[in-house]
Design a protein around this motif. Structure first.
Motif, mmCIF file in Angstrom:
data_model
loop_
_atom_site.group_PDB
_atom_site.id
_atom_site.type_symbol
_atom_site.label_atom_id
_atom_site.label_comp_id
_atom_site.label_asym_id
_atom_site.label_seq_id
_atom_site.Cartn_x
_atom_site.Cartn_y
_atom_site.Cartn_z
ATOM 1 N N LEU A 6 -13.003 -2.044 -7.338
ATOM 2 C CA LEU A 6 -11.965 -3.572 -6.580
ATOM 3 C C LEU A 6 -12.294 -4.118 -7.311
ATOM 4 C CD1 LEU A 6 -10.494 -3.024 -3.497
ATOM 5 C CD2 LEU A 6 -11.239 -4.970 -4.275
ATOM 6 N N GLU A 65 -7.702 -1.089 1.410
ATOM 7 C CA GLU A 65 -7.957 0.556 0.025
ATOM 8 C C GLU A 65 -9.397 0.857 0.230
ATOM 9 O OE1 GLU A 65 -6.866 0.990 -2.992
ATOM 10 O OE2 GLU A 65 -5.030 0.504 -2.389
ATOM 11 N N GLY A 69 -8.416 4.014 -0.441
ATOM 12 C CA GLY A 69 -8.324 3.705 -2.006
ATOM 13 C C GLY A 69 -9.582 5.006 -2.439
#
Length: 279
Positions: A6, A65, A69
């Motif tokens: 990310l 996230e 995520g």
């Protein structure tokens, strides 16, 4: 197994000293290829000033996230592009660790760990934190909208719109009436009045001090070497310390002119040599 990344980007308002979001992504992609990682998601914010950490759209997306995520790594260009404050970084790193994720900075290409944070954010070796790996329990600063860090006297929180038209609360702005008091304090001192006399005059006029209390000479005088006190806070000339970049400029928040600042510094220098001005 290929690690999923990310990537967090914060665009810079000062591209002369800090890479813009596109440059940050360019160097991050080189770093990911070198390590064999795969880009999974990009979270991005605009640099609109000092903002409540979780109120920023990109950070809000990043935190979701982290919890829900599938990424293995959060990657930023430099740590200050992600977190400008120690409490924010400490709590974020804790949340990442709990969820089995790592935090990396493409510049200088290292994994950020808790033991690194104190040396990175605390530039004053006199602070107790400098010698320990534990964080004193304290408000989360700009991490939580409901737990805002107190701003220096003369400023207040307001809102601003980012490039996507999203209203973000937590932007630091000057308070018009308090800013007048700050400039008056600087002029009074530069003209020869002592901090004790300045505090006495302000209290006599019923002007509330910081946090609504009485004015004290120490609040005004502070400590020049430690940059504390009204007369030594460089935020009033649009400068603030940012880890990794020494000083950051935010001239939109300037309250005191360079000329007035220099007059105060000159008088402080003379006062350090002996009694000067009003006793």
């Amino acid at each position: 197994m290929t690690k999923k990344v990310l990537l967090y980007l914060r665009n810079s308002a000062d591209t002369l000293r800090t890479a813009c979001a596109d440059s940050q992504r360019h160097f991050a992609e080189i770093f990911m290829r070198k390590n064999g990682w795969k880009l999974e998601l990009i979270c991005r914010d605009e640099d609109i000033g000092e903002v409540v950490f979780t109120a920023q759209p990109g950070v809000h997306k990043l935190l979701n996230e982290i919890e829900f995520g599938s990424s293995d790594i959060v990657l930023c260009h430099t740590l200050d592009r992600l977190c400008s404050r120690l409490p924010d970084a400490a709590r974020l790193l804790h949340d990442l660790t709990v969820n089995g994720m790592e935090l990396w900075a493409a510049d200088p290409g290292i994994r950020i760990q808790t033991k690194d944070l104190i040396g990175y954010y605390c530039n004053d070796p006199g602070k107790p934190l400098a010698g320990f790996q534990y964080f004193e329990e304290m408000p989360d600063g700009l991490y939580d909208v409901n737990d805002l860090v107190p701003l220096p006297y003369g400023y207040r929180y307001t809102g601003a719109y980012d490039s996507n038209g999203t209203y973000v609360f937590g932007f630091k702005a000057g308070d018009k009436e308090c800013a007048k008091v700050v400039r008056r304090i600087f002029r009074m001192y530069a003209d020869g009045m002592s901090p004790a006399k300045i505090a006495e005059a302000l209290n006599a006029e019923g002007i509330p001090g910081p946090r609504g209390g009485k004015w004290r000479d120490t609040t005004i005088r502070g400590d020049r070497n430690r940059r504390t006190g009204i007369l030594n806070n460089e935020i009033y000339i649009g400068r603030s310390w940012v880890p990794g970049r020494n000083y950051d400029s935010a001239y939109a928040t300037r309250i005191v002119s360079d000329e007035l600042w220099r007059r105060v510094k000159l008088r402080q220098g003379l006062a350090a040599r002996g009694p000067v001005g009003t006793p």
